[in-house]
Scaffold this motif. Structure first.
Motif, mmCIF file in Angstrom:
data_model
loop_
_atom_site.group_PDB
_atom_site.id
_atom_site.type_symbol
_atom_site.label_atom_id
_atom_site.label_comp_id
_atom_site.label_asym_id
_atom_site.label_seq_id
_atom_site.Cartn_x
_atom_site.Cartn_y
_atom_site.Cartn_z
ATOM 1 N N ALA A 164 47.536 31.177 53.650
ATOM 2 C CA ALA A 164 46.703 31.845 52.647
ATOM 3 C C ALA A 164 47.478 33.065 52.169
ATOM 4 N N CYS A 165 47.609 33.229 50.872
ATOM 5 C CA CYS A 165 48.540 34.210 50.300
ATOM 6 C C CYS A 165 47.891 34.957 49.148
ATOM 7 N N LEU A 176 32.974 27.451 48.777
ATOM 8 C CA LEU A 176 33.763 28.645 48.456
ATOM 9 C C LEU A 176 32.790 29.695 47.945
ATOM 10 N N ILE A 201 39.465 26.973 36.815
ATOM 11 C CA ILE A 201 38.664 28.138 36.409
ATOM 12 C C ILE A 201 37.354 27.664 35.776
ATOM 13 N N ILE A 257 42.561 20.366 53.017
ATOM 14 C CA ILE A 257 41.984 21.478 52.239
ATOM 15 C C ILE A 257 40.693 21.036 51.556
ATOM 16 N N VAL A 293 45.415 25.037 36.365
ATOM 17 C CA VAL A 293 44.595 26.139 36.873
ATOM 18 C C VAL A 293 43.424 26.413 35.920
ATOM 19 N N ILE A 347 48.145 28.946 49.592
ATOM 20 C CA ILE A 347 46.757 28.854 49.098
ATOM 21 C C ILE A 347 46.355 30.249 48.647
ATOM 22 N N VAL A 348 46.137 30.410 47.337
ATOM 23 C CA VAL A 348 45.715 31.712 46.820
ATOM 24 C C VAL A 348 44.275 31.603 46.337
ATOM 25 N N PRO A 349 43.349 32.370 46.948
ATOM 26 C CA PRO A 349 41.988 32.410 46.412
ATOM 27 C C PRO A 349 41.960 33.341 45.195
ATOM 28 N N ILE A 350 41.488 32.832 44.069
ATOM 29 C CA ILE A 350 41.547 33.592 42.806
ATOM 30 C C ILE A 350 40.138 33.820 42.281
ATOM 31 N N LEU A 351 39.919 35.026 41.775
ATOM 32 C CA LEU A 351 38.628 35.412 41.207
ATOM 33 C C LEU A 351 38.580 35.057 39.724
ATOM 34 N N VAL A 353 35.066 32.262 43.036
ATOM 35 C CA VAL A 353 36.405 32.158 43.641
ATOM 36 C C VAL A 353 36.842 30.692 43.624
ATOM 37 N N LEU A 385 40.499 28.025 44.451
ATOM 38 C CA LEU A 385 41.768 28.024 45.193
ATOM 39 C C LEU A 385 42.904 27.501 44.304
#
Lengths: 254, 254
Positions: free
Chosen positions: B181-182, B161, B119, B152, B115, B233-237, B165, B167
């Motif tokens: 999407a979660c 995206l 980022i 995806i 991850v 699938i988590v969209p993360i900031l 953000v 994924l």
């Protein structure tokens, strides 16, 4: 909370750094303080933990209300070890990380071991604060920051923080005008390496870089506050889901 | 975008891991792929970078549309080196990290080097995805995940995206029913160490731990999706400021 609050302190510069010792000096006036910090500099370790080898803990001192341990781990390891070994029955009232030598504002928060330890406190549902001074020097002058450290710590002791939120506080170098609650500015590092030759004449890449603020002069950002002589306080979420885009994905992709 | 999209691939398990090679196998059907991945396992490195020593890069292979490099650094270092050395003129169309051997759902995203590299792509304003399979085995079966990886990736190539953000995608072990999407579930690790004796009879602490989901059975979370046979699938900031609490602080503390 007992008569005196119990505060766990760590950092990423190591237990011997000036910043953590100045922090402990302030906190020990009104709190019982337990320090567990790396035995060497662990800057830039983010939330990294050590999976490959067992960690060691050394008790360095215990006097009055301050007990100090070092570990062979990262800042996140220090926090994990403290929760496992020292706080398995009674959690601390606060986790405080710092005071870091160098800025952890804006995108630097992503890489910071100081911030990493505060995230670990937050995940363990203890109100947590990362403090940093925008001054790398090992003899940096923390004196202007210390009254604000005390004010912010007393505020959090009295008011707690929402679950899942911790504070990332940065102080400008030198005198400060006050303190601003801010959002993280959009910034990045570019030109990040010096190309050097190693012993065998091969190229090697030494980290350096130029910090680029994508929002120069934008009031309300942490970099604006710091550039204008204010400390920046950014409340940061440990859960970083973008709920807005989540709904877009549910409509379009899934 | 050129005729074929240009995709940068990295991971934290090392360039030799099955997961990254299966990923490259899928992507190389429709994209030009450049891999720069660690030369050893770097799991749990989060967004850590290497400041203490210069990094080395080794070109391992180049055939058809796939070029592979290894580095002596962390996943974040790999991404930083790639942006510095390979993509200084033309950015890739995507940054993809993984497929990790082991879950990076929920709180694991904080610690994950997989991850962490995504980022770094996001901070550099390139659409970025981290893929993980909830199966640690080095010979894990990725076959059920691969059609979803392609779906995806093609979605993100077509739709991009939002800036800031990325994924975080996790696949359950074995067959999957589909994809949700979660949001990230609230979870933590407890009882995190085995106490062992080192060579000198001193106590040492080896990382282990029990994963605790604070929201068992809550639909809409990534752990719920995975427990029920769906990919999450988590969209993360990348910017994690809590804007709600920021306003509270401005009223009460500052």
């Amino acid at each position: 909370m007992a008569d005196k609050p119990l505060i766990f302190v760590t950092n990423d510069d190591g237990y011997f750094a000036k910043g953590i010792n100045e922090l402990v000096g302030v906190l020990s006036k009104f709190a019982k303080v337990i320090v567990m910090a790396p035995d060497q500099s662990r800057s830039g370790y983010s939330c990294a933990f050590t999976a490959k080898e067992p960690l060691q803990i050394k008790k360095l001192s215990e006097q009055n209300d301050v007990t100090v341990y070092s570990t062979t781990g990262t800042p996140t390891d220090c926090a994990k070890l403290a929760f496992f070994k020292l706080f398995s029955k009674e959690k601390p009232d606060l986790v405080i990380s710092g005071i870091n030598h160098g800025s952890n504002a804006s995108v630097n928060a992503i890489y910071s071991g100081t911030v990493g330890a505060a995230i670990e406190g937050c995940v363990n549902q203890v109100p947590s604060i990362a403090f940093s001074l925008c001054e790398m020097d090992k003899d940096a002058d923390f004196s202007y920051s210390l009254p604000w450290v005390e004010k912010i710590v007393r505020y959090v002791l009295a008011n707690s923080l929402p679950l899942g939120v911790f504070l990332n506080v940065n102080f400008p170098s030198g005198e400060l005008k006050g303190c601003k609650a801010c959002r993280q500015a959009d910034a990045y590092w570019c030109q990040e390496f010096d190309v050097i030759k190693d012993e065998d004449g091969n190229e090697a890449y030494a980290l350096t870089g130029t910090f680029v603020n994508r929002e120069p002069g934008v009031e309300g950002t942490d970099l604006w506050a710091l550039d204008n002589g204010y400390a920046s306080i950014v409340p940061i979420l440990s859960n970083r889901t973008d709920m807005t885009y989540l709904n877009v994905l549910n409509d379009k992709l899934v």
